[in-house]
Design a protein around this motif. Structure first.
Motif, short mmCIF file in Angstrom:
data_model
loop_
_atom_site.label_atom_id
_atom_site.label_comp_id
_atom_site.label_asym_id
_atom_site.label_seq_id
_atom_site.Cartn_x
_atom_site.Cartn_y
_atom_site.Cartn_z
N ARG A 151 0.83 -1.22 0.00
CA ARG A 151 0.00 0.00 0.00
C ARG A 151 0.86 1.27 0.00
O ARG A 151 0.62 2.21 -0.74
N TYR A 158 -5.78 5.37 1.82
CA TYR A 158 -6.39 4.40 2.73
C TYR A 158 -7.81 4.04 2.30
O TYR A 158 -8.18 2.87 2.29
N GLU A 268 -14.60 7.21 8.42
CA GLU A 268 -14.41 7.09 9.86
C GLU A 268 -12.95 6.79 10.15
O GLU A 268 -12.30 6.05 9.42
N HIS A 269 -12.42 7.44 11.19
CA HIS A 269 -11.00 7.33 11.52
C HIS A 269 -10.82 7.04 13.00
O HIS A 269 -11.61 7.51 13.82
N PRO A 270 -9.77 6.29 13.35
CA PRO A 270 -9.55 5.98 14.77
C PRO A 270 -8.82 7.10 15.50
O PRO A 270 -7.84 7.64 14.98
N THR A 272 -7.67 8.17 19.74
CA THR A 272 -7.69 7.85 21.17
C THR A 272 -8.51 8.90 21.90
O THR A 272 -8.50 10.08 21.53
N THR A 286 -7.94 14.54 20.88
CA THR A 286 -6.89 15.51 20.57
C THR A 286 -6.24 15.04 19.27
O THR A 286 -5.70 13.92 19.21
N LYS A 288 -4.03 15.61 15.60
CA LYS A 288 -2.99 16.34 14.87
C LYS A 288 -3.30 16.27 13.38
O LYS A 288 -3.60 15.18 12.85
N GLY A 291 -3.11 14.61 7.51
CA GLY A 291 -3.56 14.23 6.17
C GLY A 291 -4.86 14.97 5.87
O GLY A 291 -5.22 15.90 6.59
N ASP A 292 -5.60 14.53 4.84
CA ASP A 292 -6.79 15.30 4.45
C ASP A 292 -7.89 15.30 5.52
O ASP A 292 -8.46 16.33 5.84
N TYR A 293 -8.15 14.15 6.11
CA TYR A 293 -9.24 14.07 7.09
C TYR A 293 -8.89 14.87 8.34
O TYR A 293 -9.68 15.69 8.82
N THR A 294 -7.70 14.60 8.88
CA THR A 294 -7.32 15.27 10.13
C THR A 294 -7.16 16.78 9.91
O THR A 294 -7.41 17.57 10.82
N THR A 337 -1.78 11.22 23.52
CA THR A 337 -3.21 11.23 23.87
C THR A 337 -3.62 10.12 24.86
O THR A 337 -4.31 10.41 25.84
C1 LIG Z 1 -5.55 3.19 17.62
C2 LIG Z 1 -5.26 4.55 16.99
C3 LIG Z 1 -5.38 5.68 17.76
C4 LIG Z 1 -5.10 6.94 17.20
N1 LIG Z 1 -5.19 8.06 17.98
C5 LIG Z 1 -4.92 9.26 17.45
C6 LIG Z 1 -5.01 10.45 18.25
O1 LIG Z 1 -5.36 10.41 19.44
N2 LIG Z 1 -4.71 11.64 17.66
C7 LIG Z 1 -4.31 11.72 16.35
O2 LIG Z 1 -4.04 12.82 15.88
N3 LIG Z 1 -4.21 10.62 15.58
C8 LIG Z 1 -4.51 9.39 16.09
N4 LIG Z 1 -4.43 8.28 15.30
C9 LIG Z 1 -3.99 8.43 13.91
C10 LIG Z 1 -5.15 8.86 13.02
O3 LIG Z 1 -6.14 7.86 12.97
C11 LIG Z 1 -4.63 9.12 11.61
O4 LIG Z 1 -3.68 10.17 11.69
C12 LIG Z 1 -5.71 9.54 10.69
O5 LIG Z 1 -6.61 8.49 10.46
C13 LIG Z 1 -5.06 9.98 9.37
O6 LIG Z 1 -6.07 10.29 8.43
P1 LIG Z 1 -5.84 11.41 7.31
O7 LIG Z 1 -6.83 11.21 6.22
O8 LIG Z 1 -5.80 12.76 7.94
O9 LIG Z 1 -4.36 11.12 6.82
P2 LIG Z 1 -3.87 10.22 5.63
O10 LIG Z 1 -2.58 10.82 5.18
O11 LIG Z 1 -4.93 9.96 4.63
O12 LIG Z 1 -3.56 8.85 6.37
C14 LIG Z 1 -2.35 8.63 7.06
C15 LIG Z 1 -2.38 7.20 7.59
O13 LIG Z 1 -3.39 7.09 8.60
C16 LIG Z 1 -4.01 5.81 8.49
N5 LIG Z 1 -5.43 6.00 8.19
C17 LIG Z 1 -5.99 6.86 7.32
N6 LIG Z 1 -7.31 6.74 7.30
C18 LIG Z 1 -7.63 5.78 8.20
C19 LIG Z 1 -8.83 5.19 8.63
N7 LIG Z 1 -10.01 5.58 8.14
N8 LIG Z 1 -8.76 4.21 9.55
C20 LIG Z 1 -7.59 3.79 10.03
N9 LIG Z 1 -6.39 4.31 9.68
C21 LIG Z 1 -6.41 5.29 8.78
C22 LIG Z 1 -3.36 5.07 7.35
O14 LIG Z 1 -2.36 4.23 7.88
C23 LIG Z 1 -2.77 6.17 6.52
O15 LIG Z 1 -1.66 5.72 5.80
C24 LIG Z 1 -4.72 7.03 15.83
C25 LIG Z 1 -4.65 5.88 15.07
C26 LIG Z 1 -4.92 4.65 15.63
C27 LIG Z 1 -4.83 3.42 14.79
#
Ligand SMILES: Cc1cc2nc3c(=O)[nH]c(=O)nc-3n(C[C@H](O)[C@H](O)[C@H](O)COP(=O)(O)OP(=O)(O)OC[C@H]3O[C@@H](n4cnc5c(N)ncnc54)[C@H](O)[C@@H]3O)c2cc1C
Length: 452
Positions: A151, A158, A268-270, A272, A286, A288, A291-294, A337
């Motif tokens: 990937r 994702y 939907e995104h994970p 803590t 909390t 950070k 990427g696009d979603y955050t 977090t």
């Molecule tokens: C158990 C856990 C707890 C987390 N807690 C926090 C937190 O407290 N604070 C925080 O800022 N971030 C946390 N994250 C990280 C957060 O989920 C990713 O930064 C976010 O999903 C990225 O999405 P994006 O589209 O902004 O970034 P993108 O650049 O699109 O994604 C970056 C990476 O995030 C992961 N990701 C993207 N979308 C998803 C999805 N829908 N489901 C699962 N993983 C995905 C993939 O590995 C991807 O390569 C946590 C992740 C996990 C697994």
């Protein structure tokens, strides 16, 4: 007056050991049983077709095991609360990935072994559609395994990867039709009934995980009650529950967040839960921008609706650490977090607990919630907080990376502690290796990766 949920109200994170053992036994029994079923007709086949029948038999076994693995695999990723409590969702998903690769290998072996045994389908024609369906299943499995393994290399977003993954359900149905049409034991044979029972359970699990549960979650609405910018790329969302809020989480657990409306509303995104469990069910995340979603979350609006699926995970001292024992928390960046949640909860429930907290960041600006940490230090006499900054050479505290020397100096007197580690992957790997060199036991180092 405190809003923190009393510890007695939090459901026990640890599932009884028999649940884990039964789940492992059931999974193995299903997969090995499917493999053994392939050999059941062997005696008759050897008489009919000689030695080549061994290959056909083996090929049938690998196909049955691959099909069963695919079904078991879905149970691993379906976010079943009982399995999450026994193993933790992150571990289940790692097992899901490993068994998926194994299912792919076994499925690919099936046509080779069958053809090695002398089976042949002749020229391409409509009549061999069940065989072509089987080839389609192999293509689907190959696509899923390759896009999962590569990937990052393929730069696959994702969400796109997730949609490709959903083809596994098509593969499971197509594989079952292929087996029922061609498998000697399926065509009116003894295997038909048990297989149909397992398949019906698979369909029921699909309906629950993909249709019924999302519908139930949509009724359990939250509303964003505040959005606070903590620094240039971190914000804190507070969510207030509407009706039907879930049971309190344990400190350190995570949820899947889905925001209603907006450009990325359906994802939907994970995340803590950085708040301690609260009696009123309010949750704080909390986040950070990475990427696009955050990044879109940074401009979330007060009043916006959200759904929460969870809590999940076992990254909590309540689940993993010795009761009342010494704790060492090590975080990198936003990996703080779960530590914030655990510290907030400890300050209300066990303020005397011995905790050493090391937080690594690049610069002073990356450190958020510093005031709150000062407050927690005032409330918890045995809490020691050390900030470690890698890109602030003139900082008068700890500078550079968290290496063996620093860990020995800052936490070397706590080697009997349970360590909770969360941060970027590279940092976690190097800190875990350094911790072992300092003398921390491997089994007492508990890690949470922000990647599923
Ligand atoms: C158990 C856990 C707890 C987390 N807690 C926090 C937190 O407290 N604070 C925080 O800022 N971030 C946390 N994250 C990280 C957060 O989920 C990713 O930064 C976010 O999903 C990225 O999405 P994006 O589209 O902004 O970034 P993108 O650049 O699109 O994604 C970056 C990476 O995030 C992961 N990701 C993207 N979308 C998803 C999805 N829908 N489901 C699962 N993983 C995905 C993939 O590995 C991807 O390569 C946590 C992740 C996990 C697994």
């Amino acid at each position: 007056v405190t809003d923190t949920a009393p510890q007695s109200r939090l459901d026990s994170g640890r599932a009884p050991a028999w649940i884990a053992l039964s789940a492992i036994a059931l999974g193995l029994a299903l997969v090995l049983g499917a493999g053994a079923a392939g050999f059941r007709m062997h005696g008759a086949m050897v008489r009919l077709r000689g030695a080549g029948a061994w290959w056909v038999t083996l090929g049938r076994s690998t196909a049955l095991m691959a099909a069963m693995l695919l079904m078991v695999q879905f149970a691993l990723s379906a976010r079943l609360r009982i399995l999450d409590r026994a193993f933790g969702l992150d571990r289940l998903l790692r097992l899901h990935a490993a068994t998926g690769a194994l299912a792919g290998v076994l499925a690919c072996a099936h046509p080779f072994l069958t053809y090695a045994g002398g089976y042949s389908v002749g020229p391409l024609r409509v009549a061999i559609w069940p065989q072509l369906l089987g080839a389609g299943v192999l293509l689907i499995l190959g696509l899923i395994v390759c896009t999962s393994v590569w990937r990052g290399f393929l730069l696959l977003p994702y969400e796109a990867w997730k949609w490709i993954h959903y083809l596994a359900f098509v593969g499971a149905v197509a594989g079952t039709i292929h087996g029922v049409k061609l498998g000697a034991d399926f065509r009116g044979g003894w295997l038909k009934v048990p297989w149909m029972i397992v398949f019906a359970l698979y369909v029921a699990l699909f309906a629950w995980a993909k249709v019924l549960r999302p519908m139930a979650l949509r009724k359990r609405r939250y509303t964003i009650s505040s959005v606070e910018r903590l620094n240039r790329n971190v914000c804190r969302l507070t969510l207030t529950p509407g009706s039907g809020a879930p049971a309190p989480h344990r400190p350190g657990q995570f949820v899947f967040l889905r925001l209603a409306g907006g450009p990325v509303g359906s994802q939907e995104h994970p995340f803590t839960l950085s708040s301690a469990p609260r009696s009123d069910g309010r949750l704080t995340l909390t986040i950070k921008a990475s990427g696009d979603y955050t990044s879109a979350i940074m401009s979330a609006k007060v009043g916006q609706r959200a759904t929460i699926d969870g809590p999940y995970g076992r990254f909590s001292y309540l689940d993993r650490a010795e009761k009342g024992g010494t704790l060492v928390f090590i975080a990198g960046g936003v990996g703080v977090t779960p530590m914030l949640s655990m510290l907030r909860f400890l300050s209300e429930t066990e303020p005397e607990r011995d905790v050493t907290f090391l937080w690594a960041n690049r610069t002073r600006e990356d450190v958020f919630a510093a005031d709150e940490l000062d407050q927690l230090t005032a409330q918890m006499p045995n809490l020691r907080v050390h900030h470690v900054l890698s890109r602030e050479p003139d900082y008068d505290g700890e500078v550079g990376r968290l290496d063996v020397e620093k860990l020995r100096r800052l936490a070397g007197d706590r080697t009997g502690a349970d360590v909770f580690l969360c941060g970027p992957t590279g940092m976690m790997d190097s800190v875990a290796a350094a911790l072992r060199k300092v003398g921390f036991a491997r089994g007492r180092i508990h890690a949470e990766r922000f990647a599923l």
